[in-house]
Each structure stands twice: as structure tokens, then as C-alpha cells.
Design a protein around this motif. Structure first.
Motif, PDB file in Angstrom:
ATOM      1  N   ASP A 396       0.778  -1.270   0.207  1.00 40.06           N
ATOM      2  CA  ASP A 396       0.174   0.107   0.062  1.00 40.06           C
ATOM      3  C   ASP A 396       1.049   1.247   0.004  1.00 40.06           C
ATOM      4  O   ASP A 396       0.599   2.383  -0.632  1.00 40.06           O
ATOM      5  CB  ASP A 396      -0.982   0.102   1.222  1.00 40.06           C
ATOM      6  CG  ASP A 396      -1.957  -1.042   1.210  1.00 40.06           C
ATOM      7  OD1 ASP A 396      -2.274  -1.698  -0.066  1.00 40.06           O
ATOM      8  OD2 ASP A 396      -2.641  -1.351   2.011  1.00 40.06           O
ATOM      9  N   LYS A 399       2.114   1.855  -3.364  1.00 44.85           N
ATOM     10  CA  LYS A 399       1.262   2.299  -4.385  1.00 44.85           C
ATOM     11  C   LYS A 399       1.016   3.791  -4.136  1.00 44.85           C
ATOM     12  O   LYS A 399       0.784   4.648  -4.866  1.00 44.85           O
ATOM     13  CB  LYS A 399      -0.058   1.674  -4.128  1.00 44.85           C
ATOM     14  CG  LYS A 399      -0.213   0.177  -4.804  1.00 44.85           C
ATOM     15  CD  LYS A 399      -1.526  -0.397  -4.366  1.00 44.85           C
ATOM     16  CE  LYS A 399      -1.639  -1.903  -5.109  1.00 44.85           C
ATOM     17  NZ  LYS A 399      -2.899  -2.696  -4.809  1.00 44.85           N
ATOM     18  N   LYS A 400       0.987   4.085  -2.690  1.00 51.49           N
ATOM     19  CA  LYS A 400       0.917   5.690  -2.465  1.00 51.49           C
ATOM     20  C   LYS A 400       1.720   6.427  -2.916  1.00 51.49           C
ATOM     21  O   LYS A 400       1.626   7.576  -3.556  1.00 51.49           O
ATOM     22  CB  LYS A 400       0.841   5.665  -1.088  1.00 51.49           C
ATOM     23  CG  LYS A 400      -0.785   5.197  -0.461  1.00 51.49           C
ATOM     24  CD  LYS A 400      -0.838   5.376   1.170  1.00 51.49           C
ATOM     25  CE  LYS A 400      -1.998   4.889   1.603  1.00 51.49           C
ATOM     26  NZ  LYS A 400      -2.253   5.052   3.271  1.00 51.49           N
ATOM     27  N   GLU A 401       3.152   5.983  -2.658  1.00 51.83           N
ATOM     28  CA  GLU A 401       4.326   6.813  -3.392  1.00 51.83           C
ATOM     29  C   GLU A 401       4.165   6.894  -4.955  1.00 51.83           C
ATOM     30  O   GLU A 401       4.545   8.066  -5.260  1.00 51.83           O
ATOM     31  CB  GLU A 401       5.555   5.972  -2.931  1.00 51.83           C
ATOM     32  CG  GLU A 401       5.686   5.990  -1.491  1.00 51.83           C
ATOM     33  CD  GLU A 401       7.017   5.328  -1.069  1.00 51.83           C
ATOM     34  OE1 GLU A 401       7.595   4.702  -2.050  1.00 51.83           O
ATOM     35  OE2 GLU A 401       7.534   5.437  -0.011  1.00 51.83           O
ATOM     36  N   GLU A 403       1.511   7.052  -6.618  1.00 51.28           N
ATOM     37  CA  GLU A 403       0.472   7.823  -6.976  1.00 51.28           C
ATOM     38  C   GLU A 403       0.993   9.167  -6.868  1.00 51.28           C
ATOM     39  O   GLU A 403       0.532  10.116  -7.435  1.00 51.28           O
ATOM     40  CB  GLU A 403      -0.827   7.475  -6.120  1.00 51.28           C
ATOM     41  CG  GLU A 403      -1.789   6.306  -6.655  1.00 51.28           C
ATOM     42  CD  GLU A 403      -2.560   5.878  -5.795  1.00 51.28           C
ATOM     43  OE1 GLU A 403      -2.970   6.676  -4.572  1.00 51.28           O
ATOM     44  OE2 GLU A 403      -3.398   4.826  -5.890  1.00 51.28           O
ATOM     45  N   LYS A 404       1.600   9.458  -5.533  1.00 51.72           N
ATOM     46  CA  LYS A 404       2.397  10.487  -5.220  1.00 51.72           C
ATOM     47  C   LYS A 404       3.199  11.143  -6.488  1.00 51.72           C
ATOM     48  O   LYS A 404       3.278  12.221  -6.777  1.00 51.72           O
ATOM     49  CB  LYS A 404       3.070  10.731  -3.741  1.00 51.72           C
ATOM     50  CG  LYS A 404       3.216  11.851  -3.413  1.00 51.72           C
ATOM     51  CD  LYS A 404       4.114  11.836  -2.021  1.00 51.72           C
ATOM     52  CE  LYS A 404       4.441  13.086  -1.619  1.00 51.72           C
ATOM     53  NZ  LYS A 404       5.030  13.185  -0.210  1.00 51.72           N
TER      54      LYS A 404
END
Length: 412
Positions: A396, A399-401, A403-404
């Protein structure tokens, strides 16, 4: 067994000892006093009389105070006699004639009528009786077969004539005696030992020999015979005394030899003993130092053994590689434990200790790489919900990184 002559010497007697307890007995011209010297002499006579014949008896009475008094009737119990002597008190003046009459009456009522009758009187104060009364009394005693021994001490000069007349009247076949002891440094009992009072009625010297042996004097009353005993009269006693003296002499010789040998050995071996002691002390110190040095060497060798062993280069490389692998395995274990607990801070610290560079931290942040590593470790179950939760969390995060990163790229 005893022969006839020895049987004659063992006279069977009943004796009454008349003690002078008048005020004159306080004088100290006989050591320590007249009274105490008289008591010692009475004790000596009682012992001798009872040992001359086991069936002989002795009694004690006083002649002063208000009237004569019989303290102990003739008995074989010396304890009663000694107790009575201790209870005698000094009082008033001497009553010689009444006392001798009372003594004669006590002897008349003796239990064993086979016993000869004897009175031993101590006179240490002036006689107040007339000489004719004394002579009359002496004749009466002689008629009743009573022998009398008188010890004249203290007022010897004043009483000498009266007592000589009295003994002359009572004497029968030399069975009565007068002993005059003038004042001086001597002891009253010592003078009595060598007198005829302690000899038997037949003129033998066994009583004096017994008295001498009890008082510690070797030849009192026995003439020039060895140990104070005539062997012709009592060969058994003479032999016993001779054997006892020989045993005592041998014992003293053994003790003197033992003492002399011990002292001589100590004196002769004094110097060598000191040298041996010094050498033995040095030897002990050397042995202790040697033991300590050997212990130190053995300890040092034990410590240096792993370093001093010769190994080949290949073996050394293998040892280093094994140590490196062990260290890697330890680091991986630390990391796995930190991750299994789920503590991000602890995992970060473990990561910093294990790697410390950015490349390694990047690999560790890769969930797939980390999953492969954990599955290869022994004892780690990748299907554990906690491990799965950690891996999912890392995914997770990735994925966040991403997306960032994508958002930042679009913004640019």
C-alpha cells in the motif's frame, strides 16, 4: 603367714587417749600451738594403734573444762575420732586424776575383754594434784592391769617429778612410759614417732615403723635397721618396704633418663634443626614460586592456543566466510524479528544497523524482495497474518508513493 614372733608384736589393745584442753594449750612454744601439735600427735597415735591390729580400738576424752568428758568410746572408726578432736574447745584447767579414773572406767566396760587396757595422757599444763594422790592412782591402775603412757610437754620441769612417781607406781614389766618433750623447733608428733609409746607391748618396733612410713620419715623408731623395720621380727613388712623402695628408685631413674635424653637431644640437635628449618622454608618458597609460574604459563598457553594454531590459507578463508555468513544470518534474524513485531521504528533501527546505505534500504522497501527473503529463512511462516499484514502495508505504501509521484509529474 606370720610366725610366732610376729603374732606377739600384733598386740590387741583398747586405748583411751586423754587430751589436755586447758587454757595453757594456747601457748605457741610448740609449733604451731600446743593444742594443734597435740591434735596431730593424737591423730598419729590413732592411726598406728588401729593398724597394728585390725581389732584394736581407740577412744578419746578431754581432761579440762568443768569435768573430764569421754568424747568417743573405744572404736575402730577413725572418722569419729577426728570429728571429736575438731570439736574440742579450750577451757579452764587440767583435772588429771579424775580424768585417769574416768578413762579406767571406760576401759573396764570395753566390748572385747581380750583387749589389753592402755591409757595415753597428754599433759601440757601444771599438775595441781599431789604426788601421793598420783602414786595411789598408779598402784590402783597397776592392780587392774592398765598400762599408762604419759607425754609431758609444756610445763616439763614443773611436772617431771610428779609424773615420774606416777609412772613408777603404775609400771609393770615396762608396759608404761613417760616421754618428756621440751619446747623447741621440733614437732611433737615427730618426737613421739621415735619413742617407746608407738612400740608394742613386747618391745618390738613395728608401731614406730608404721608411724614413720605414714609421716614420710624413713627410719623413725626402728634403730639402725633398713627402712626402720627389724627383718627378724617382721620379714614380710621389711620385704614389702624393700620392694616398694626399689620400684620407686627404678621409676625415678626412668624419669631422669627420659628427661635427660629429651634435653640432650634438644641441645645436640638445636643448630642443625635451625638450619633444616631455614632450608625447608626456602624450599617451600621455591616450590610455591615454581607452581605459580607453571600455572601462569599453562593459563597463557590456554589463552594463546586459538591464535597460535597454524592453519592453511584455504582454511582461514573458509573460517572468515563462515563468520561473515553467521553475521549476515544474525542481521537477517534481527530484521525478521523487528518486522514480525510490527514496530516500524524498531524495523528502521534494524535496517540502519544491517545496511546503512540507501540501496539496501530500497531493496528492503520492495515487498516482493522482502517476501522472497522471508520465505527463504528457516522457521519464518510467510502465511502468518502479521507477516502478511506487514507485506500488504508495504505494498500500500508503494502504491501511495507511485500515486504521489504520478501526481507530482502531472502537476509539473
Amino acid at each position: 603367714c606370720l610366725n610366732v614372733e610376729n603374732a606377739k608384736t600384733m598386740v590387741l589393745e583398747a586405748t583411751i587417749i586423754c587430751v589436755d584442753n586447758s587454757e595453757w594449750m594456747r601457748n605457741g612454744d610448740y609449733l604451731p600451738t600446743r593444742m594443734e601439735s597435740q591434735a596431730d600427735a593424737v591423730n598419729l597415735i590413732c592411726n598406728v594403734k588401729t593398724q597394728q591390729n585390725p581389732e584394736s580400738t581407740v577412744g578419746v576424752m578431754t581432761m579440762a573444762a568443768r569435768s573430764p568428758e569421754v568424747l568417743v568410746t573405744p572404736t575402730q572408726d577413725l572418722g569419729k575420732i577426728l570429728t571429736a578432736l575438731h570439736s574440742v574447745k579450750i577451757d579452764n584447767c587440767l583435772h588429771f586424776v579424775p580424768a585417769i579414773q574416768v578413762a579406767q572406767l571406760a576401759l573396764k566396760h570395753r566390748q572385747n575383754k581380750n583387749q589389753r587396757q592402755r591409757i595415753i595422757a597428754f599433759v601440757g599444763s601444771p599438775l595441781e594434784d599431789e604426788e601421793k594422790d598420783l602414786v595411789k592412782l598408779g598402784k590402783k591402775l597397776k592392780k587392774n592391769n592398765v598400762a599408762v603412757d604419759v607425754v609431758n610437754f609444756g610445763e616439763t620441769a614443773e611436772n617431771q617429778a610428779k609424773l615420774e612417781a606416777f609412772i613408777g607406781a603404775v609400771n609393770s614389766s615396762d608396759n608404761s612410759n613417760l616421754l618428756t618433750v621440751p619446747p623447741g623447733p621440733h614437732i611433737l608428733s615427730d618426737i613421739i614417732i621415735s619413742s617407746a609409746i608407738l612400740q608394742d607391748g613386747e618391745g618390738g618396733g613395728m608401731g614406730a615403723a608404721m608411724a614413720a612410713s605414714m609421716s614420710g620419715m624413713g627410719g623413725g623408731g626402728g634403730g639402725d635397721f633398713e627402712y626402720g623395720v627389724d627383718p627378724s621380727l617382721d620379714p614380710e613388712l621389711a620385704m614389702a618396704l624393700r620392694i616398694s623402695a626399689e620400684e620407686e628408685r627404678q621409676r625415678q631413674e626412668r624419669e631422669s633418663k627420659a628427661t635427660g635424653g629429651t634435653e640432650g637431644g634438644a641441645a645436640e640437635g638445636g643448630a642443625p634443626a635451625g638450619g633444616d628449618t631455614g632450608m625447608s622454608e626456602e624450599d617451600d618458597l621455591l616450590q610455591q614460586a615454581l607452581a605459580m609460574s607453571m600455572a601462569q604459563e599453562s593459563g597463557a598457553a590456554a589463552e594463546a592456543k586459538p591464535q597460535g594454531v597454524d592453519v592453511s590459507p584455504g582454511t582461514a578463508a573458509a573460517i572468515k566466510a563462515a563468520d561473515a555468513m553467521d553475521q549476515d544470518e544474525d542481521e537477517e534474524m534481527k530484521l525478521a524479528m523487528a518486522m514480525s513485531v510490527g514496530d516500524g521504528a524498531a524495523a528502521g533501527e534494524a535496517k540502519a544497523e544491517a545496511g546503512g546505505d540507501n540501496a539496501m534500504s530500497g531493496l528492503l522497501q520492495d515487498a516482493g524482495f522482502l517476501s522472497n527473503v522471508l520465505s527463504s529463512l528457516p522457521g519464518v511462516d510467510t502465511s502468518d497474518p502479521r507477516v502478511q499484514g506487514v507485506l500488504e502495508g508495504m505494498k500500500d505504501g508503494e502504491k501511495k508513493e507511485e500515486e504521489k509521484k504520478d501526481g507530482d509529474g502531472d502537476a509539473k
